[in-house]
Scaffold this active site. Sequence first.
Site, PDB file in Angstrom:
ATOM      1  N   HIS A  19       0.856  -1.192   0.000  1.00 12.73           N
ATOM      2  CA  HIS A  19       0.000   0.000   0.000  1.00 12.73           C
ATOM      3  C   HIS A  19       0.891   1.241   0.000  1.00 12.73           C
ATOM      4  O   HIS A  19       2.125   1.121  -0.020  1.00 12.73           O
ATOM      5  CB  HIS A  19      -0.997  -0.028   1.164  1.00 12.73           C
ATOM      6  CG  HIS A  19      -0.390  -0.077   2.535  1.00 12.73           C
ATOM      7  ND1 HIS A  19       0.403   0.930   3.037  1.00 12.73           N
ATOM      8  CD2 HIS A  19      -0.455  -1.015   3.507  1.00 12.73           C
ATOM      9  CE1 HIS A  19       0.784   0.621   4.265  1.00 12.73           C
ATOM     10  NE2 HIS A  19       0.291  -0.569   4.570  1.00 12.73           N
ATOM     11  N   HIS A  22       3.974   1.579   2.335  1.00  8.26           N
ATOM     12  CA  HIS A  22       5.209   0.898   1.911  1.00  8.26           C
ATOM     13  C   HIS A  22       5.900   1.704   0.816  1.00  8.26           C
ATOM     14  O   HIS A  22       7.116   1.863   0.811  1.00  8.26           O
ATOM     15  CB  HIS A  22       4.895  -0.506   1.375  1.00  8.26           C
ATOM     16  CG  HIS A  22       4.159  -1.377   2.349  1.00  8.26           C
ATOM     17  ND1 HIS A  22       2.939  -1.928   2.082  1.00  8.26           N
ATOM     18  CD2 HIS A  22       4.480  -1.758   3.615  1.00  8.26           C
ATOM     19  CE1 HIS A  22       2.543  -2.635   3.129  1.00  8.26           C
ATOM     20  NE2 HIS A  22       3.450  -2.537   4.076  1.00  8.26           N
ATOM     21  N   CYS A 128       3.293 -10.899  19.458  1.00  7.05           N
ATOM     22  CA  CYS A 128       2.369 -10.378  18.440  1.00  7.05           C
ATOM     23  C   CYS A 128       2.863 -10.870  17.088  1.00  7.05           C
ATOM     24  O   CYS A 128       3.962 -10.520  16.662  1.00  7.05           O
ATOM     25  CB  CYS A 128       2.316  -8.845  18.455  1.00  7.05           C
ATOM     26  SG  CYS A 128       1.437  -8.195  17.011  1.00  7.05           S
ATOM     27  N   CYS A 131       3.526  -8.045  14.470  1.00  6.92           N
ATOM     28  CA  CYS A 131       4.837  -7.388  14.621  1.00  6.92           C
ATOM     29  C   CYS A 131       5.972  -8.386  14.553  1.00  6.92           C
ATOM     30  O   CYS A 131       7.122  -7.999  14.454  1.00  6.92           O
ATOM     31  CB  CYS A 131       4.948  -6.670  15.964  1.00  6.92           C
ATOM     32  SG  CYS A 131       3.862  -5.264  16.165  1.00  6.92           S
ATOM     33  N   CYS A 153      -2.206  -5.688  20.932  1.00 11.24           N
ATOM     34  CA  CYS A 153      -1.018  -4.959  20.453  1.00 11.24           C
ATOM     35  C   CYS A 153      -1.448  -3.548  20.045  1.00 11.24           C
ATOM     36  O   CYS A 153      -2.449  -3.378  19.340  1.00 11.24           O
ATOM     37  CB  CYS A 153      -0.432  -5.697  19.246  1.00 11.24           C
ATOM     38  SG  CYS A 153       0.706  -4.691  18.277  1.00 11.24           S
ATOM     39  N   HIS A 156      -1.277  -3.359  16.047  1.00 14.89           N
ATOM     40  CA  HIS A 156      -2.189  -4.180  15.228  1.00 14.89           C
ATOM     41  C   HIS A 156      -3.606  -4.300  15.783  1.00 14.89           C
ATOM     42  O   HIS A 156      -4.474  -4.851  15.117  1.00 14.89           O
ATOM     43  CB  HIS A 156      -1.576  -5.560  14.989  1.00 14.89           C
ATOM     44  CG  HIS A 156      -0.382  -5.503  14.081  1.00 14.89           C
ATOM     45  ND1 HIS A 156       0.901  -5.319  14.542  1.00 14.89           N
ATOM     46  CD2 HIS A 156      -0.295  -5.535  12.727  1.00 14.89           C
ATOM     47  CE1 HIS A 156       1.726  -5.272  13.510  1.00 14.89           C
ATOM     48  NE2 HIS A 156       1.030  -5.392  12.402  1.00 14.89           N
ATOM     49  N   LYS A 306      -2.173   4.347  11.873  1.00 17.16           N
ATOM     50  CA  LYS A 306      -1.273   3.919  10.807  1.00 17.16           C
ATOM     51  C   LYS A 306      -2.072   3.202   9.716  1.00 17.16           C
ATOM     52  O   LYS A 306      -2.831   2.279  10.007  1.00 17.16           O
ATOM     53  CB  LYS A 306      -0.240   2.965  11.407  1.00 17.16           C
ATOM     54  CG  LYS A 306       0.732   2.376  10.416  1.00 17.16           C
ATOM     55  CD  LYS A 306       1.807   1.585  11.150  1.00 17.16           C
ATOM     56  CE  LYS A 306       2.716   0.864  10.194  1.00 17.16           C
ATOM     57  NZ  LYS A 306       2.693  -0.581  10.350  1.00 17.16           N
ATOM     58  N   LYS A 309      -3.112  -2.588   5.612  1.00 16.82           N
ATOM     59  CA  LYS A 309      -3.990  -3.504   4.888  1.00 16.82           C
ATOM     60  C   LYS A 309      -4.856  -4.282   5.872  1.00 16.82           C
ATOM     61  O   LYS A 309      -6.031  -4.490   5.637  1.00 16.82           O
ATOM     62  CB  LYS A 309      -3.155  -4.480   4.055  1.00 16.82           C
ATOM     63  CG  LYS A 309      -2.896  -3.997   2.644  1.00 16.82           C
ATOM     64  CD  LYS A 309      -4.094  -4.260   1.737  1.00 16.82           C
ATOM     65  CE  LYS A 309      -4.037  -3.519   0.419  1.00 16.82           C
ATOM     66  NZ  LYS A 309      -3.169  -4.115  -0.574  1.00 16.82           N
TER      67      LYS A 309
END
Length: 524
Positions: A19, A22, A128, A131, A153, A156, A306, A309
Site C-alpha cells: 500500500h 510501503h 504479536c 509485529c 497490540c 495491530h 497507521k 492492509k
Amino acid sequence: MTKSFYVTTPIFYVNDAPHIGHAYTEVAADVITRWHRQSGKDAFLLTGTDEHGEKVLRTALGNNTDPKQWTDRLVESAWLPLLETIDINNQDFIRTTESRHKVAVQKFLKQLHDDGFIYQGSFKGNYCVGCEEYKNDSDLVPGTGDFQGQQVCAIHSKPVEQLNETNYFFKLSDFQQKLLDHYEKNPTFVQPESARNEVISFVRSGLSDLSISRSKERFDWGIDIPWDNSHVTYVWFDALLNYITAIGFGEDDAKLNSLWPADVQVVGKDILRFHAVIWPAMLMAAGLQPPKQVFGHGWLLVGGEKMSKSKLTGIAPNEITDSFGSDAFRYYFMKAIGFGSDGSFSWEDLSARYQAELANGFGNLASRTLAMIHRYFNSAIPAPGTYEPADLAIQEVAKSAVSGADSAMQKVMIHEAIAKTWALVDELNNYITIQEPWALAKDEANRERLATVLYTAAEGLRVLTVLLAPIMPKATNKLFAALASSLGRLSDQKIQDSAVWGQLKPGEKVTELEALFPRLDENQ
Ligand code: MSP
C-alpha cells in the site's frame, strides 16, 4: 577502492500486496540515493522482501498454498511491479528465501555462536504475530470491538499470544553500554532527534537478551539454525541481516567493504528499535561497524491510525499513479509530509497540490519558457545581454536553492530540500510575470532585454531540472531533453555545480515539450 553511498529500505513482509505506506518508505530511500548519485557519487539502493516467519506462513496457509509458492507469486505480481509503479532505481533486490541470503545468515549465526554471543535458554512472553515480536505489558492497550476485555497490540489492535519456549538467545544485554556509547559518540546515528531520544531512553531502561530461534515443533518456515536443525532462525534476526547478505557478507569481502557501513538506513518508526538497538548490537558482536545512520520516518495515517492492509485502510499506489503519474506521487509524499513526522493522505490535498504546485507552478514555468523561446527566437537559446538587478537576483536565488537543498538533504530533510528548491520555482514565475517578455516582444528595440529575460528563465529551469531530478525523474528528463540536450545527459549534471550560471549555450536548439503535468480534467 572508494566506498559507494549505500542506502537501504526495510524489506517488506510478503503477506499482502503493497500500500502507499510501503511505497512511501521506498520513495524516500530512492530520493536520497538519487540525490547522492546526482551529486557525482556511486550510490547503491537495496530493497527487497522479508519472506519467512509465522505471519507470512499463516497467510499462505490461510490462502491454501505453501509459503514458497505464495511468496513467489506475491513478489512477482505485486512487489517487483511496485518498483516500476513508483519509479524506484534500486541496484539490487534481495529476497530472504534466496540461497545467497540463507547461506550468509547461517555463517553469521555460526560466527556469533562460536564467539559465545549465543546460548540456549527458555522464555515465556506475549507474542504479536503482526509485529513478529515479543511485547512488554507496556506495549499493550485495552482491546475494543471483538477484543473488548482483552489486552491487544497497540499497533495491530489484535490480541497477543502466550508463548513458552526453549530456544537460543543472543546476548543483547551485553551491548547496553556499548550502544549508549555509540549513540553518544555519533549524534546523528539515529535521526530524527525525537527518534534518537526514544531509542536512548529505551536502551537506558535496560536490555534483555533476545530469543533468536523458534522450535520447528511450532513452525518451520525459516532458516535452520546451523548447529541445531530442530530450530529455525527468528524472522527479525534473519531479516536484519539482508543489509549485509545482499552485498557479499561471508562471500565477497571486497564488495562488502565497498558498501558497508550503510550511509542511510531508512525505516518506519514502528521498526526503529530493531534497527537502532538490535541491529547495531548484532553487527558489533560480529566485529562489523554499525550503519552510519538509521532514519526513522513517520506513518501515513488514516483516521489518526497507521494506514494498514489488515485494518483495510491501505490504498494501492497505482490508484494514485494511474491518474497522477509516478512523479506527482513522489513529489506529493516527499513535500507534503515532513520527513520524520506522521502525515495524513487526502485526495483533496493531492489534487490541490498537483494543480497549484506541479501543473501551474513548475509545469507552467517550463512550458511557457520553452514556448516563448520557440516563438520569439525560432527555437534557439537566446544570447543574454547585460544582466540587470532582477536577473542577478534570480542567479542568487538559484545559488541559495542549490546550497539550501543540498544541506537539507545531507540531514535527510527531504521536505525541506524541496521547499528550498520551490523558492526558485516561485521566484522564476514571479520574474516572468514582472518582466513580461510577451510585452517586450512587441518592440524590436527590446530585443536584447527579451533575450536576457528568456535566457535567465531558461537557466533557472536548467537548475531546477537538476535539483528536481531525484524527486521527479520522468518530468525532469523530458524537460532536460527539450531544453538542454546539448549539455549531455541529465544524470551527468552535478547538483553542486548546477548554479554556476551560463551553462546553456546560446544558439542551441530547444525542442517541443509535452505538458509535464497535464491538467487533471484533461487527464481523467
Ligand atoms: N519486514 C519488516 C521489516 C524488516 S527490515 C529488516 C516490516 N515489514 S513491513 O512490510 O511491515 O513494513 C515495511 C516498511 O513499511 C516499514 O518501514 C514500515 O514502517 C513501512 N510502513 C508500513 N505501513 C506504513 C504506513 N502506514 N506509513 C508509513 N510507513 C509504513 O516491518
